[in-house]
Design a protein around this motif. Structure first.
Motif, PDB file in Angstrom:
ATOM      1  N   VAL A  94       0.818  -1.113  -0.015  1.00  0.00           N
ATOM      2  CA  VAL A  94       0.008   0.014  -0.090  1.00  0.00           C
ATOM      3  C   VAL A  94       0.809   1.161   0.117  1.00  0.00           C
ATOM      4  O   VAL A  94       0.571   2.191  -0.829  1.00  0.00           O
ATOM      5  N   ALA A  95       2.022   1.227   0.753  1.00  0.00           N
ATOM      6  CA  ALA A  95       2.915   2.503   0.873  1.00  0.00           C
ATOM      7  C   ALA A  95       3.365   2.659  -0.567  1.00  0.00           C
ATOM      8  O   ALA A  95       3.696   3.863  -1.102  1.00  0.00           O
ATOM      9  N   ALA A  96       3.848   1.563  -1.380  1.00  0.00           N
ATOM     10  CA  ALA A  96       4.411   1.886  -2.694  1.00  0.00           C
ATOM     11  C   ALA A  96       3.186   2.233  -3.599  1.00  0.00           C
ATOM     12  O   ALA A  96       3.563   3.273  -4.686  1.00  0.00           O
ATOM     13  N   ALA A  97       1.977   1.817  -3.324  1.00  0.00           N
ATOM     14  CA  ALA A  97       0.850   2.182  -4.277  1.00  0.00           C
ATOM     15  C   ALA A  97       0.372   3.666  -4.087  1.00  0.00           C
ATOM     16  O   ALA A  97       0.247   4.446  -5.138  1.00  0.00           O
ATOM     17  N   MET A  98       0.689   4.122  -2.893  1.00  0.00           N
ATOM     18  CA  MET A  98       0.485   5.496  -2.450  1.00  0.00           C
ATOM     19  C   MET A  98       1.207   6.398  -3.123  1.00  0.00           C
ATOM     20  O   MET A  98       1.022   7.727  -3.373  1.00  0.00           O
ATOM     21  N   GLY A  99       2.557   6.071  -3.368  1.00  0.00           N
ATOM     22  CA  GLY A  99       3.519   6.784  -4.126  1.00  0.00           C
ATOM     23  C   GLY A  99       3.187   7.136  -5.396  1.00  0.00           C
ATOM     24  O   GLY A  99       3.874   8.201  -6.090  1.00  0.00           O
ATOM     25  N   ARG A 100       2.199   6.161  -6.169  1.00  0.00           N
ATOM     26  CA  ARG A 100       2.081   6.524  -7.530  1.00  0.00           C
ATOM     27  C   ARG A 100       0.533   6.799  -7.781  1.00  0.00           C
ATOM     28  O   ARG A 100      -0.060   6.832  -9.061  1.00  0.00           O
ATOM     29  N   THR A 101      -0.264   7.136  -6.653  1.00  0.00           N
ATOM     30  CA  THR A 101      -1.776   7.189  -6.613  1.00  0.00           C
ATOM     31  C   THR A 101      -2.270   8.771  -6.894  1.00  0.00           C
ATOM     32  O   THR A 101      -1.565   9.386  -6.155  1.00  0.00           O
ATOM     33  N   SER A 102      -2.975   9.259  -7.686  1.00  0.00           N
ATOM     34  CA  SER A 102      -3.235  10.594  -7.901  1.00  0.00           C
ATOM     35  C   SER A 102      -4.689  10.686  -7.987  1.00  0.00           C
ATOM     36  O   SER A 102      -5.051  12.096  -7.391  1.00  0.00           O
ATOM     37  N   ARG A 103      -5.583   9.954  -7.941  1.00  0.00           N
ATOM     38  CA  ARG A 103      -7.000  10.255  -7.951  1.00  0.00           C
ATOM     39  C   ARG A 103      -7.541  10.146  -6.560  1.00  0.00           C
ATOM     40  O   ARG A 103      -7.098   9.332  -5.746  1.00  0.00           O
ATOM     41  N   GLY A 104      -8.073  11.284  -6.289  1.00  0.00           N
ATOM     42  CA  GLY A 104      -8.359  11.763  -4.724  1.00  0.00           C
ATOM     43  C   GLY A 104      -9.548  10.496  -4.171  1.00  0.00           C
ATOM     44  O   GLY A 104      -9.532  10.079  -2.926  1.00  0.00           O
ATOM     45  N   VAL A 105     -10.318   9.871  -5.108  1.00  0.00           N
ATOM     46  CA  VAL A 105     -11.151   8.904  -4.660  1.00  0.00           C
ATOM     47  C   VAL A 105     -10.706   7.519  -3.974  1.00  0.00           C
ATOM     48  O   VAL A 105     -10.956   7.061  -3.022  1.00  0.00           O
ATOM     49  N   LEU A 106      -9.530   7.290  -4.777  1.00  0.00           N
ATOM     50  CA  LEU A 106      -8.696   6.023  -4.323  1.00  0.00           C
ATOM     51  C   LEU A 106      -7.732   6.549  -3.121  1.00  0.00           C
ATOM     52  O   LEU A 106      -7.540   5.732  -2.107  1.00  0.00           O
ATOM     53  N   ARG A 107      -7.176   7.787  -3.019  1.00  0.00           N
ATOM     54  CA  ARG A 107      -6.568   8.293  -2.048  1.00  0.00           C
ATOM     55  C   ARG A 107      -7.346   8.215  -0.687  1.00  0.00           C
ATOM     56  O   ARG A 107      -6.972   7.812   0.320  1.00  0.00           O
ATOM     57  N   LEU A 108      -8.480   8.527  -0.919  1.00  0.00           N
ATOM     58  CA  LEU A 108      -9.669   8.506   0.387  1.00  0.00           C
ATOM     59  C   LEU A 108      -9.959   7.097   0.897  1.00  0.00           C
ATOM     60  O   LEU A 108      -9.654   6.782   2.080  1.00  0.00           O
ATOM     61  N   GLU A 109     -10.176   6.260  -0.205  1.00  0.00           N
ATOM     62  CA  GLU A 109     -10.033   4.850   0.113  1.00  0.00           C
ATOM     63  C   GLU A 109      -8.971   3.965   0.579  1.00  0.00           C
ATOM     64  O   GLU A 109      -9.070   3.254   1.837  1.00  0.00           O
ATOM     65  N   MET A 110      -7.701   4.332   0.433  1.00  0.00           N
ATOM     66  CA  MET A 110      -6.654   3.962   1.040  1.00  0.00           C
ATOM     67  C   MET A 110      -6.667   4.477   2.407  1.00  0.00           C
ATOM     68  O   MET A 110      -6.141   3.618   3.153  1.00  0.00           O
ATOM     69  N   CYS A 111      -6.838   5.737   2.719  1.00  0.00           N
ATOM     70  CA  CYS A 111      -6.707   6.381   4.032  1.00  0.00           C
ATOM     71  C   CYS A 111      -7.781   5.605   4.880  1.00  0.00           C
ATOM     72  O   CYS A 111      -7.301   5.190   6.152  1.00  0.00           O
ATOM     73  N   ARG A 112      -8.853   5.394   4.509  1.00  0.00           N
ATOM     74  CA  ARG A 112     -10.081   5.034   5.334  1.00  0.00           C
ATOM     75  C   ARG A 112      -9.605   3.534   5.683  1.00  0.00           C
ATOM     76  O   ARG A 112      -9.722   2.969   6.829  1.00  0.00           O
ATOM     77  N   SER A 113      -9.371   2.918   4.432  1.00  0.00           N
ATOM     78  CA  SER A 113      -9.135   1.310   4.822  1.00  0.00           C
ATOM     79  C   SER A 113      -7.786   0.908   5.845  1.00  0.00           C
ATOM     80  O   SER A 113      -7.711   0.417   6.584  1.00  0.00           O
ATOM     81  N   LEU A 114      -6.817   1.876   5.587  1.00  0.00           N
ATOM     82  CA  LEU A 114      -5.717   2.016   6.569  1.00  0.00           C
ATOM     83  C   LEU A 114      -6.006   2.099   8.012  1.00  0.00           C
ATOM     84  O   LEU A 114      -5.469   1.509   8.994  1.00  0.00           O
ATOM     85  N   SER A 115      -6.924   3.476   8.026  1.00  0.00           N
ATOM     86  CA  SER A 115      -7.135   3.847   9.357  1.00  0.00           C
ATOM     87  C   SER A 115      -7.893   2.516  10.010  1.00  0.00           C
ATOM     88  O   SER A 115      -7.673   2.397  11.448  1.00  0.00           O
ATOM     89  N   GLU A 116      -8.916   1.708   9.696  1.00  0.00           N
ATOM     90  CA  GLU A 116      -9.679   0.658  10.223  1.00  0.00           C
ATOM     91  C   GLU A 116      -8.700  -0.510  10.268  1.00  0.00           C
ATOM     92  O   GLU A 116      -8.866  -1.108  11.359  1.00  0.00           O
ATOM     93  N   SER A 117      -8.030  -0.934   9.288  1.00  0.00           N
ATOM     94  CA  SER A 117      -7.151  -2.504   9.566  1.00  0.00           C
ATOM     95  C   SER A 117      -6.105  -1.948  10.505  1.00  0.00           C
ATOM     96  O   SER A 117      -5.920  -3.040  11.304  1.00  0.00           O
TER      97      SER A 117
END
Length: 318
Positions: A74-97
């Motif tokens: 996920v950390a590696a994917a965050m480095g190349r992610t630009s769309r806000g909707v995917l960034r949002l889901e990454m943050c939310r999923s990490l918060s919960e897990s």
């Protein structure tokens, strides 16, 4: 797929990860590695939303390794992610897990076994690599928040939760070492800057309240009081004195009354978290004044129910 089917599929993700974490993480990592275009990012959003329910674990060396691989992917994917909707889901999923993994004794009911396993893992040499990946995730979230104002609310929320989880005694020694750095002072400045923007203030107020309620008291006292813990800042940065009224307004906005002091929610105001509650299939009630992360279980499945389903799957060879 219709929303009800998606919710059910997300619940199934959580159940399967309880009994088949490593293969499931392998599939997620394989999918994340292929996300390289704007179209790929749009299509991956629903999968990342399902990852909110993944149960990372340190129960065994295999599960700890799978959890590590997932965080690094996920950390590696965050480095190349630009769309806000995917960034949002990454943050939310990490918060919960991450909350389920790093503070399991605060779930309802408490998972003391999971808490013991997490403490043991943190005291081992393997945890060094974990905190390195953890730091990479935090850095990406901070970069997103600084470069895109519209993304700041959910990025700051994740950052505050990560600092709170890392600062817990159960995450020692690596966690407190990470959280006791200048990161909390940096977070204060970013929160203050976001609170000054009227368009972001309403969304950031809960995170500011969380910052005050969940982080160690000394961090907050030093930062808001303008103590030595605050780093030197360029002249254009918001000075500590200007930050105080905004942060105290955030505290006042969420300050509980005598009647509702038992239901304070500094770890989960206005987000997919809840404070100290006991959740049944259809309702939640206040239980204590302990600050705990909210884990939102979709539908009627509560943690013990999901574990029972997982046990049933194992007994039938599922």
């Amino acid at each position: 797929q219709p929303a009800p089917i998606q919710r059910l599929a997300c619940e199934c993700v959580g159940i399967l990860s309880l009994v088949r974490l490593s293969p499931f993480v392998g599939m997620l990592i394989a999918g994340l590695s292929k996300v390289s275009s704007d179209r790929d990012e749009r299509e991956w959003v629903s999968y990342q939303r399902g990852a909110r329910h993944i149960h990372l674990s340190t129960h065994s060396a295999e599960q700890a390794g799978a959890s590590m691989r997932y965080l690094k992917a996920v950390a590696a994917a965050m480095g190349r992610t630009s769309r806000g909707v995917l960034r949002l889901e990454m943050c939310r999923s990490l918060s919960e897990s991450l909350s389920r993994l790093m503070a399991p004794e605060l779930l309802v009911p408490p998972d003391e076994t999971g808490a013991s396993e997490w403490r043991e893992y943190c005291s081992s040499g393997s945890a060094v690599e974990w905190w390195s990946a953890f730091s990479a995730v935090y850095s990406h979230a901070a970069r997103w928040a600084q470069r895109k104002a519209a993304h700041a609310p959910f990025c700051l929320d994740l950052m505050a939760r990560m600092l709170a989880l890392a600062s817990r005694d159960g995450s020692a020694p690596g966690g407190p070492a990470f959280a006791s750095s200048k990161l909390h002072s940096q977070l204060l400045l970013m929160l203050a800057a976001a609170l000054r923007r009227e368009t972001a203030r309403q969304a950031v107020l809960p995170t500011a309240a969380f910052y005050v309620g969940a982080l160690p008291a000394q961090y907050v006292a030093d930062d808001i009081g303008g103590g030595a813990a605050l780093p030197a800042r360029p002249a254009r940065r918001l000075p500590p004195a200007s930050a105080r009224p905004l942060l105290f307004s955030a505290i006042t906005a969420r300050r509980p009354t005598t009647q509702d002091s038992k239901s304070r929610d500094p770890l989960g105001t206005r987000s997919s978290y809840v404070g100290p509650v006991v959740c049944s299939s259809n309702s939640c009630r206040a239980s204590s004044d302990t600050v705990i992360p909210r884990i939102e279980w979709s539908g009627s499945a509560t943690p013990p129910t999901m574990k029972a389903r997982a046990s049933s799957l194992q007994s039938h060879g599922g």
